[in-house]
Motif scaffolding. Sequence first.
Motif, PDB file in Angstrom:
ATOM      1  N   LEU A   4      -2.226   4.212  -2.301  1.00  0.00           N
ATOM      2  CA  LEU A   4      -1.976   5.506  -1.685  1.00  0.00           C
ATOM      3  C   LEU A   4      -3.280   6.133  -1.209  1.00  0.00           C
ATOM      4  O   LEU A   4      -4.342   5.901  -1.797  1.00  0.00           O
ATOM      5  CB  LEU A   4      -1.318   6.458  -2.689  1.00  0.00           C
ATOM      6  CG  LEU A   4       0.183   6.306  -2.916  1.00  0.00           C
ATOM      7  CD1 LEU A   4       0.617   7.222  -4.056  1.00  0.00           C
ATOM      8  CD2 LEU A   4       0.974   6.623  -1.670  1.00  0.00           C
ATOM      9  N   MET A   5      -3.188   6.918  -0.156  1.00  0.00           N
ATOM     10  CA  MET A   5      -4.310   7.726   0.309  1.00  0.00           C
ATOM     11  C   MET A   5      -3.901   9.189   0.258  1.00  0.00           C
ATOM     12  O   MET A   5      -2.708   9.527   0.289  1.00  0.00           O
ATOM     13  CB  MET A   5      -4.720   7.363   1.728  1.00  0.00           C
ATOM     14  CG  MET A   5      -5.224   5.952   1.892  1.00  0.00           C
ATOM     15  SD  MET A   5      -6.174   5.720   3.419  1.00  0.00           S
ATOM     16  CE  MET A   5      -7.761   6.416   2.925  1.00  0.00           C
ATOM     17  N   LYS A   6      -4.907  10.051   0.162  1.00  0.00           N
ATOM     18  CA  LYS A   6      -4.659  11.488   0.167  1.00  0.00           C
ATOM     19  C   LYS A   6      -5.464  12.109   1.316  1.00  0.00           C
ATOM     20  O   LYS A   6      -6.652  11.834   1.483  1.00  0.00           O
ATOM     21  CB  LYS A   6      -5.090  12.110  -1.158  1.00  0.00           C
ATOM     22  CG  LYS A   6      -4.844  13.609  -1.251  1.00  0.00           C
ATOM     23  CD  LYS A   6      -5.283  14.105  -2.630  1.00  0.00           C
ATOM     24  CE  LYS A   6      -5.007  15.578  -2.801  1.00  0.00           C
ATOM     25  NZ  LYS A   6      -5.430  16.061  -4.125  1.00  0.00           N
ATOM     26  N   LEU A   7      -4.777  12.923   2.103  1.00  0.00           N
ATOM     27  CA  LEU A   7      -5.407  13.659   3.186  1.00  0.00           C
ATOM     28  C   LEU A   7      -5.481  15.131   2.801  1.00  0.00           C
ATOM     29  O   LEU A   7      -4.474  15.724   2.399  1.00  0.00           O
ATOM     30  CB  LEU A   7      -4.595  13.518   4.479  1.00  0.00           C
ATOM     31  CG  LEU A   7      -4.972  14.450   5.626  1.00  0.00           C
ATOM     32  CD1 LEU A   7      -6.346  14.095   6.196  1.00  0.00           C
ATOM     33  CD2 LEU A   7      -3.913  14.418   6.731  1.00  0.00           C
ATOM     34  N   ALA A   8      -6.670  15.710   2.908  1.00  0.00           N
ATOM     35  CA  ALA A   8      -6.854  17.161   2.728  1.00  0.00           C
ATOM     36  C   ALA A   8      -7.427  17.693   4.029  1.00  0.00           C
ATOM     37  O   ALA A   8      -8.520  17.304   4.443  1.00  0.00           O
ATOM     38  CB  ALA A   8      -7.801  17.443   1.561  1.00  0.00           C
ATOM     39  N   VAL A   9      -6.674  18.558   4.710  1.00  0.00           N
ATOM     40  CA  VAL A   9      -7.097  19.070   6.002  1.00  0.00           C
ATOM     41  C   VAL A   9      -7.101  20.596   5.973  1.00  0.00           C
ATOM     42  O   VAL A   9      -6.255  21.219   5.334  1.00  0.00           O
ATOM     43  CB  VAL A   9      -6.184  18.548   7.138  1.00  0.00           C
ATOM     44  CG1 VAL A   9      -4.731  18.916   6.909  1.00  0.00           C
ATOM     45  CG2 VAL A   9      -6.670  19.035   8.496  1.00  0.00           C
ATOM     46  N   PHE A  10      -8.066  21.178   6.664  1.00  0.00           N
ATOM     47  CA  PHE A  10      -8.225  22.637   6.682  1.00  0.00           C
ATOM     48  C   PHE A  10      -7.720  23.161   8.027  1.00  0.00           C
ATOM     49  O   PHE A  10      -8.161  22.721   9.093  1.00  0.00           O
ATOM     50  CB  PHE A  10      -9.696  22.989   6.463  1.00  0.00           C
ATOM     51  CG  PHE A  10     -10.232  22.438   5.168  1.00  0.00           C
ATOM     52  CD1 PHE A  10     -10.142  23.171   4.001  1.00  0.00           C
ATOM     53  CD2 PHE A  10     -10.783  21.162   5.111  1.00  0.00           C
ATOM     54  CE1 PHE A  10     -10.619  22.659   2.803  1.00  0.00           C
ATOM     55  CE2 PHE A  10     -11.257  20.637   3.924  1.00  0.00           C
ATOM     56  CZ  PHE A  10     -11.166  21.388   2.764  1.00  0.00           C
ATOM     57  N   THR A  11      -6.773  24.090   7.973  1.00  0.00           N
ATOM     58  CA  THR A  11      -6.139  24.609   9.192  1.00  0.00           C
ATOM     59  C   THR A  11      -6.126  26.137   9.172  1.00  0.00           C
ATOM     60  O   THR A  11      -6.044  26.745   8.097  1.00  0.00           O
ATOM     61  CB  THR A  11      -4.675  24.132   9.300  1.00  0.00           C
ATOM     62  OG1 THR A  11      -3.903  24.754   8.259  1.00  0.00           O
ATOM     63  CG2 THR A  11      -4.575  22.624   9.172  1.00  0.00           C
ATOM     64  N   PRO A  12      -6.192  26.764  10.356  1.00  0.00           N
ATOM     65  CA  PRO A  12      -5.966  28.202  10.385  1.00  0.00           C
ATOM     66  C   PRO A  12      -4.537  28.485   9.919  1.00  0.00           C
ATOM     67  O   PRO A  12      -3.619  27.711  10.208  1.00  0.00           O
ATOM     68  CB  PRO A  12      -6.168  28.581  11.853  1.00  0.00           C
ATOM     69  CG  PRO A  12      -6.005  27.307  12.613  1.00  0.00           C
ATOM     70  CD  PRO A  12      -6.430  26.215  11.699  1.00  0.00           C
TER      71      PRO A  12
ATOM     72  N   GLU B  18      -2.643  19.440   1.739  1.00  0.00           N
ATOM     73  CA  GLU B  18      -2.850  18.124   1.135  1.00  0.00           C
ATOM     74  C   GLU B  18      -1.558  17.327   1.137  1.00  0.00           C
ATOM     75  O   GLU B  18      -0.498  17.847   0.759  1.00  0.00           O
ATOM     76  CB  GLU B  18      -3.367  18.263  -0.294  1.00  0.00           C
ATOM     77  CG  GLU B  18      -4.710  18.989  -0.392  1.00  0.00           C
ATOM     78  CD  GLU B  18      -5.143  19.206  -1.825  1.00  0.00           C
ATOM     79  OE1 GLU B  18      -5.784  18.305  -2.388  1.00  0.00           O
ATOM     80  OE2 GLU B  18      -4.831  20.281  -2.376  1.00  0.00           O
ATOM     81  N   VAL B  19      -1.643  16.080   1.561  1.00  0.00           N
ATOM     82  CA  VAL B  19      -0.495  15.165   1.529  1.00  0.00           C
ATOM     83  C   VAL B  19      -0.969  13.781   1.108  1.00  0.00           C
ATOM     84  O   VAL B  19      -2.141  13.435   1.286  1.00  0.00           O
ATOM     85  CB  VAL B  19       0.205  15.060   2.907  1.00  0.00           C
ATOM     86  CG1 VAL B  19       0.884  16.355   3.290  1.00  0.00           C
ATOM     87  CG2 VAL B  19      -0.775  14.621   3.989  1.00  0.00           C
ATOM     88  N   ILE B  20      -0.056  12.985   0.560  1.00  0.00           N
ATOM     89  CA  ILE B  20      -0.378  11.595   0.229  1.00  0.00           C
ATOM     90  C   ILE B  20       0.498  10.676   1.075  1.00  0.00           C
ATOM     91  O   ILE B  20       1.574  11.068   1.531  1.00  0.00           O
ATOM     92  CB  ILE B  20      -0.213  11.283  -1.266  1.00  0.00           C
ATOM     93  CG1 ILE B  20       1.225  11.500  -1.723  1.00  0.00           C
ATOM     94  CG2 ILE B  20      -1.172  12.105  -2.104  1.00  0.00           C
ATOM     95  CD1 ILE B  20       1.477  11.037  -3.149  1.00  0.00           C
ATOM     96  N   PHE B  21       0.017   9.449   1.271  1.00  0.00           N
ATOM     97  CA  PHE B  21       0.747   8.489   2.108  1.00  0.00           C
ATOM     98  C   PHE B  21       0.228   7.085   1.832  1.00  0.00           C
ATOM     99  O   PHE B  21      -0.906   6.914   1.381  1.00  0.00           O
ATOM    100  CB  PHE B  21       0.581   8.831   3.600  1.00  0.00           C
ATOM    101  CG  PHE B  21      -0.849   8.905   4.047  1.00  0.00           C
ATOM    102  CD1 PHE B  21      -1.516   7.766   4.502  1.00  0.00           C
ATOM    103  CD2 PHE B  21      -1.553  10.108   4.004  1.00  0.00           C
ATOM    104  CE1 PHE B  21      -2.838   7.835   4.913  1.00  0.00           C
ATOM    105  CE2 PHE B  21      -2.874  10.182   4.408  1.00  0.00           C
ATOM    106  CZ  PHE B  21      -3.522   9.038   4.863  1.00  0.00           C
TER     107      PHE B  21
ATOM    108  N   GLN C 298      -9.007   7.477  -1.137  1.00  0.00           N
ATOM    109  CA  GLN C 298      -8.148   6.361  -1.559  1.00  0.00           C
ATOM    110  C   GLN C 298      -7.864   6.519  -3.041  1.00  0.00           C
ATOM    111  O   GLN C 298      -8.782   6.651  -3.857  1.00  0.00           O
ATOM    112  CB  GLN C 298      -8.811   5.014  -1.279  1.00  0.00           C
ATOM    113  CG  GLN C 298      -7.886   3.839  -1.584  1.00  0.00           C
ATOM    114  CD  GLN C 298      -8.395   2.530  -1.026  1.00  0.00           C
ATOM    115  OE1 GLN C 298      -8.822   2.456   0.117  1.00  0.00           O
ATOM    116  NE2 GLN C 298      -8.354   1.491  -1.833  1.00  0.00           N
ATOM    117  N   LEU C 299      -6.584   6.508  -3.401  1.00  0.00           N
ATOM    118  CA  LEU C 299      -6.164   6.730  -4.777  1.00  0.00           C
ATOM    119  C   LEU C 299      -5.937   5.411  -5.502  1.00  0.00           C
ATOM    120  O   LEU C 299      -5.725   4.365  -4.876  1.00  0.00           O
ATOM    121  CB  LEU C 299      -4.876   7.565  -4.791  1.00  0.00           C
ATOM    122  CG  LEU C 299      -4.905   8.875  -3.990  1.00  0.00           C
ATOM    123  CD1 LEU C 299      -3.560   9.578  -4.082  1.00  0.00           C
ATOM    124  CD2 LEU C 299      -6.021   9.793  -4.478  1.00  0.00           C
ATOM    125  N   ASP C 300      -5.965   5.460  -6.821  1.00  0.00           N
ATOM    126  CA  ASP C 300      -5.684   4.276  -7.623  1.00  0.00           C
ATOM    127  C   ASP C 300      -4.186   3.983  -7.697  1.00  0.00           C
ATOM    128  O   ASP C 300      -3.781   2.875  -8.043  1.00  0.00           O
ATOM    129  CB  ASP C 300      -6.231   4.448  -9.042  1.00  0.00           C
ATOM    130  CG  ASP C 300      -7.751   4.331  -9.084  1.00  0.00           C
ATOM    131  OD1 ASP C 300      -8.310   3.695  -8.179  1.00  0.00           O
ATOM    132  OD2 ASP C 300      -8.364   4.888 -10.007  1.00  0.00           O
TER     133      ASP C 300
END
Length: 372
Positions: free
Chosen positions: A136-144, A204-207, A234-236
């Motif tokens: 799995l991967m984790k995305l952390a994105v900063f948005t207005p 934050e989302v995982i995929f 990248q997650l374990d």
Amino acid sequence: MKPTNGQQIISLFEQWAPKSLAVEGDSIGLQIGTLNKPVTKVLVTLDVNQKVVDEAINTQCELIIAHHPPIYRSLKNMRTDLPQGSLIEKLIKHDIAVYAAHTNLDIASGGVNDLLADSLQLKNVQILEKTASERLMKLAVFTPTESTEQVRVALGNVGAGEIGDYTNCSFTSVGEGRFKPSEDAEPYIGQANKLSIVKEDKLEVIFPISIKNRVLKALLSSHPYEEPAYDLFQLDLEVNEKGLGRIGELPEPVTLADYAKTVKDQLQVPFVRVVGDLNNKVQKVAVLGGDGNKYIHTSKRAGADVFITGDLYFHVAQDAEAINLAVIDPGHHIEQIMKTGVADYMKKLCKNKNLFVEFIPSKISTEPFQLL
């Protein structure tokens, strides 16, 4: 109505049973003919022999999807006066393509082994022998803040945030973002050479790692900033486990003798071979379509009381007896369950994509053995 191309059909099929799932060295994929042609009818079969090819001709099928590859080893010649060459000649003359899906269809979710487990009415079904999984991967994105929802929806639409039976899973926290655009920038918020402080959300989302490019494309197309700030981790944790065979449970224990009769009836075979004490109770069941001789000890380690598989060798049967594992051998031909299973699944896939294709389960039995 635009005709359906054969490649469109197989592209959909490979989303379900991708080639990457197959055991190394397996002969899969397009074996005879071309997919670059209109296809209106597809014959689904366990094996490809002369009678099956005649069936395809008579039903006007342009494509055959087979479980057992008709070309399993490299050809040294293609003599049309010999059985294999004659078969290939007939297919080419009638412009019928043959696509083989073997161990990738065994392993795929909803494939041969899941079809067998469903037919045997097993509960709490798990993979018997894991062959692949994804990190799995984790995305952390900063948005207005005002754009968070559109980014969240875009990410969800491409599969980010899918966890088990849940979709669109995400987490949001609130904070402040700081940035100073340069003279050459075209900022969505703020002015050149001036420090901007704005309220932003951290989404934050995982995929699974396999859809990373799709997720990033959705992020960049939906985010309002010229240069969005985001982190990838990248997650374990692993997901999308795939593998051969299945193991599950019966609702309650039954004697091996009674269960062998149930297997015979459920899988519609004329007889089964049984190893073990017929009076012993069994409840935990492992099943593997085709030849499962290599998985006797795997089944025992997994806690199975009985293992259902075909082509059981004499000495392997003795080994199973020695480790107190019951075995029911209904033959290799039980994999014929894939004919209706694949046809039904592909009908749904094509209907969802507005592809007008008929899938026909073969009516020809390719079981070579007869019981006298």
